[in-house]
Motif scaffolding. Structure first.
Motif, PDB file in Angstrom:
ATOM      1  N   ALA A  44       0.958  -1.217   0.045  1.00 54.14           N
ATOM      2  CA  ALA A  44      -0.033   0.200  -0.056  1.00 54.14           C
ATOM      3  C   ALA A  44       0.810   1.241   0.118  1.00 54.14           C
ATOM      4  O   ALA A  44       1.882   1.316   0.749  1.00 54.14           O
ATOM      5  N   ASN A  45       0.298   2.057  -0.901  1.00 53.32           N
ATOM      6  CA  ASN A  45       1.268   3.540  -0.836  1.00 53.32           C
ATOM      7  C   ASN A  45       0.383   4.694  -1.221  1.00 53.32           C
ATOM      8  O   ASN A  45      -0.789   4.452  -1.311  1.00 53.32           O
ATOM      9  N   GLU A  46       0.805   5.849  -1.269  1.00 59.44           N
ATOM     10  CA  GLU A  46       0.423   6.932  -1.568  1.00 59.44           C
ATOM     11  C   GLU A  46      -0.520   7.042  -2.967  1.00 59.44           C
ATOM     12  O   GLU A  46      -1.531   7.907  -3.291  1.00 59.44           O
ATOM     13  N   ALA A  47      -0.137   6.101  -3.945  1.00 57.31           N
ATOM     14  CA  ALA A  47      -0.807   6.202  -5.142  1.00 57.31           C
ATOM     15  C   ALA A  47      -2.140   5.654  -5.321  1.00 57.31           C
ATOM     16  O   ALA A  47      -2.949   6.103  -6.020  1.00 57.31           O
ATOM     17  N   HIS A  48      -2.516   4.792  -4.392  1.00 59.13           N
ATOM     18  CA  HIS A  48      -3.788   4.420  -4.101  1.00 59.13           C
ATOM     19  C   HIS A  48      -4.936   5.496  -3.948  1.00 59.13           C
ATOM     20  O   HIS A  48      -6.124   5.547  -4.479  1.00 59.13           O
ATOM     21  N   THR A  49      -4.405   6.708  -3.325  1.00 57.32           N
ATOM     22  CA  THR A  49      -5.459   7.723  -2.949  1.00 57.32           C
ATOM     23  C   THR A  49      -5.195   8.958  -3.908  1.00 57.32           C
ATOM     24  O   THR A  49      -5.757   9.978  -3.655  1.00 57.32           O
ATOM     25  N   ALA A  50      -4.077   9.083  -4.871  1.00 57.74           N
ATOM     26  CA  ALA A  50      -3.615  10.312  -5.429  1.00 57.74           C
ATOM     27  C   ALA A  50      -4.713  10.698  -6.343  1.00 57.74           C
ATOM     28  O   ALA A  50      -5.409   9.750  -7.023  1.00 57.74           O
ATOM     29  N   ALA A  51      -4.825  12.019  -6.643  1.00 60.09           N
ATOM     30  CA  ALA A  51      -5.179  12.313  -7.856  1.00 60.09           C
ATOM     31  C   ALA A  51      -4.751  12.307  -9.288  1.00 60.09           C
ATOM     32  O   ALA A  51      -3.744  12.562  -9.201  1.00 60.09           O
ATOM     33  N   VAL A  52      -5.525  12.313  -9.914  1.00 60.39           N
ATOM     34  CA  VAL A  52      -5.085  12.382 -11.718  1.00 60.39           C
ATOM     35  C   VAL A  52      -4.257  13.484 -11.843  1.00 60.39           C
ATOM     36  O   VAL A  52      -4.630  14.810 -11.407  1.00 60.39           O
ATOM     37  N   THR A  62      10.324  11.250 -12.093  1.00 61.19           N
ATOM     38  CA  THR A  62       8.952  11.148 -11.356  1.00 61.19           C
ATOM     39  C   THR A  62       7.931  10.371 -12.462  1.00 61.19           C
ATOM     40  O   THR A  62       7.901  10.230 -13.726  1.00 61.19           O
ATOM     41  N   TYR A  63       6.896   9.641 -11.666  1.00 55.63           N
ATOM     42  CA  TYR A  63       6.034   9.289 -12.592  1.00 55.63           C
ATOM     43  C   TYR A  63       4.578   9.926 -12.149  1.00 55.63           C
ATOM     44  O   TYR A  63       4.083  10.013 -10.982  1.00 55.63           O
ATOM     45  N   GLN A  64       4.067  10.343 -13.365  1.00 56.99           N
ATOM     46  CA  GLN A  64       2.777  11.350 -12.999  1.00 56.99           C
ATOM     47  C   GLN A  64       1.472  10.036 -13.367  1.00 56.99           C
ATOM     48  O   GLN A  64       1.549   9.342 -14.378  1.00 56.99           O
ATOM     49  N   LEU A  65       0.461  10.331 -12.583  1.00 60.17           N
ATOM     50  CA  LEU A  65      -0.788   9.483 -12.701  1.00 60.17           C
ATOM     51  C   LEU A  65      -1.626  10.071 -13.737  1.00 60.17           C
ATOM     52  O   LEU A  65      -2.182  11.189 -13.625  1.00 60.17           O
ATOM     53  N   ILE A  66      -1.765   9.218 -14.790  1.00 55.13           N
ATOM     54  CA  ILE A  66      -2.708   9.901 -16.072  1.00 55.13           C
ATOM     55  C   ILE A  66      -4.092   9.173 -15.688  1.00 55.13           C
ATOM     56  O   ILE A  66      -4.886  10.023 -16.156  1.00 55.13           O
ATOM     57  N   GLU A  67      -4.259   8.010 -15.267  1.00 52.13           N
ATOM     58  CA  GLU A  67      -5.849   7.451 -15.199  1.00 52.13           C
ATOM     59  C   GLU A  67      -5.586   6.636 -14.308  1.00 52.13           C
ATOM     60  O   GLU A  67      -4.490   5.770 -14.040  1.00 52.13           O
ATOM     61  N   ARG A  68      -6.613   6.068 -13.387  1.00 58.89           N
ATOM     62  CA  ARG A  68      -6.719   5.061 -12.577  1.00 58.89           C
ATOM     63  C   ARG A  68      -8.113   4.345 -12.820  1.00 58.89           C
ATOM     64  O   ARG A  68      -9.190   4.887 -13.150  1.00 58.89           O
ATOM     65  N   PHE A  69      -8.272   3.186 -12.547  1.00 62.62           N
ATOM     66  CA  PHE A  69      -9.454   2.502 -12.704  1.00 62.62           C
ATOM     67  C   PHE A  69      -9.546   1.401 -11.432  1.00 62.62           C
ATOM     68  O   PHE A  69      -8.777   0.809 -11.040  1.00 62.62           O
ATOM     69  N   GLU A  70     -10.726   1.755 -10.916  1.00 59.29           N
ATOM     70  CA  GLU A  70     -11.008   0.973  -9.471  1.00 59.29           C
ATOM     71  C   GLU A  70     -11.600  -0.169  -9.871  1.00 59.29           C
ATOM     72  O   GLU A  70     -12.560  -0.490 -10.653  1.00 59.29           O
TER      73      GLU A  70
END
Length: 309
Positions: A86-94, A118-126
């Motif tokens: 578990a890490n901060e990517a789970h709840t980060a905003a796009v 760094t890695y930028q969050l482009i999209e997430r699928f739950e």
């Protein structure tokens, strides 16, 4: 017809470091096309170089320039193994960015300011776990999967050009300096291929088209994200690719004359009478001439001579 590909110049250099200086000189590429000529010049600034600017020319009635290849396959993107930490990517905003403090196949993403490395969050699928959910998500080049979540990420390379896609154009004032993305126009380099997992330029060198040079980038922690760009220089017309004896279409008048490839000699109104890989209008003597000069990348310089049929 398409002019034969000229001999490729020596590789212009590479990027291959994580952080590069952002101090660059501005670029001013001038295009002088009176009785056919083009030049480039530059000055100094700490800002992003000025996009090369040819003069205002009405091209609405002129033939289309040579069609640079655009049908190369999507290079796809590398993927990570599934992670469970578990890490901060789970709840980060796009749009937020992370540094990966994990090791091996386990990622430990922590929120940081966006920038190289760094890695930028482009999209997430739950509620899903298949990495295929990121297929087709623009700008994605790294996928992380969890048991209940898929993250589509974009690794940020050493400079802006490192994240250019096929069809984008880039430029930098020095081969081994900082490069940026630009609108595609004369004086820039277009990305004609991109591939991951290597810094070897062999795949670029094997191309049989308008490929001119290459640029590579690395990820110090994930070699799957090492990337190579195959580039072609953008000229104002087709004359760079013309050889002595080629038939061409001369279009436009004084101040906006252009030479374009002709389907055949019956369709042409001009013939190339000479060529040199230097910018030297005097080479053509009493014939018409067309040339280009880039003071930073002299291996793209040329002059062709021509006459009416």
């Amino acid at each position: 017809m398409r002019f034969p590909r000229p001999k490729r110049p020596p590789d212009m250099g590479t990027a291959g470091v994580l952080l590069l200086s952002a101090l660059v000189l501005p670029l001013i590429v001038g295009l002088l096309a009176g009785v056919l000529g083009a030049t480039a010049a530059g000055g100094g600034s700490s800002a992003k170089p000025t996009t090369p600017q040819p003069p205002e020319i009405d091209l609405s009635e002129l033939p289309t320039t040579a069609d640079y290849p655009t049908d190369y396959p999507d290079p796809g993107y590398p993927t990570s193994a599934a992670t469970t930490t578990a890490n901060e990517a789970h709840t980060a905003a796009v749009g937020e960015c992370f540094q990966d403090y994990g090791s091996g196949s386990t990622s430990d993403f922590r929120t940081v300011s966006c920038g190289p490395g760094t890695y930028q969050l482009i999209e997430r699928f739950e509620g899903v776990s298949a990495q295929s959910y990121c297929d087709g998500v623009e700008d994605t080049n790294w996928v992380v999967t969890y048991s209940d979540q898929v993250l589509c990420l974009e690794y940020q390379y050493a400079d802006e050009a490192g994240n250019a896609a096929i069809g984008d154009c880039v430029y930098g004032e020095q081969a081994d300096g900082t490069w940026y993305q630009y609108e595609c126009e004369p004086g820039t380099f277009k990305v004609v291929d991109r591939y991951y997992g290597s810094t070897s330029t062999d795949r670029c060198d094997a191309r049989q088209d308008y490929y001119r040079t290459s640029r590579w980038y690395t990820n110090p922690d994930q070699s799957q994200l090492d990337a190579v760009l195959c580039l072609t220089y953008q000229f104002a017309d087709d004359s760079y690719y013309a050889a002595k004896g080629n038939c061409v279409v001369a279009s436009g008048g004084e101040g906006n004359l252009r030479l374009y490839a002709a389907p055949d000699c019956d369709s042409a109104n001009a013939v190339i009478t000479g060529r040199t890989n230097e910018y030297n209008p005097e080479f053509c003597r009493d014939h018409g001439w067309r040339g280009w000069r880039d003071d930073r990348y002299s291996w793209v310089n040329y002059t062709v001579c021509w006459r009416r049929k």
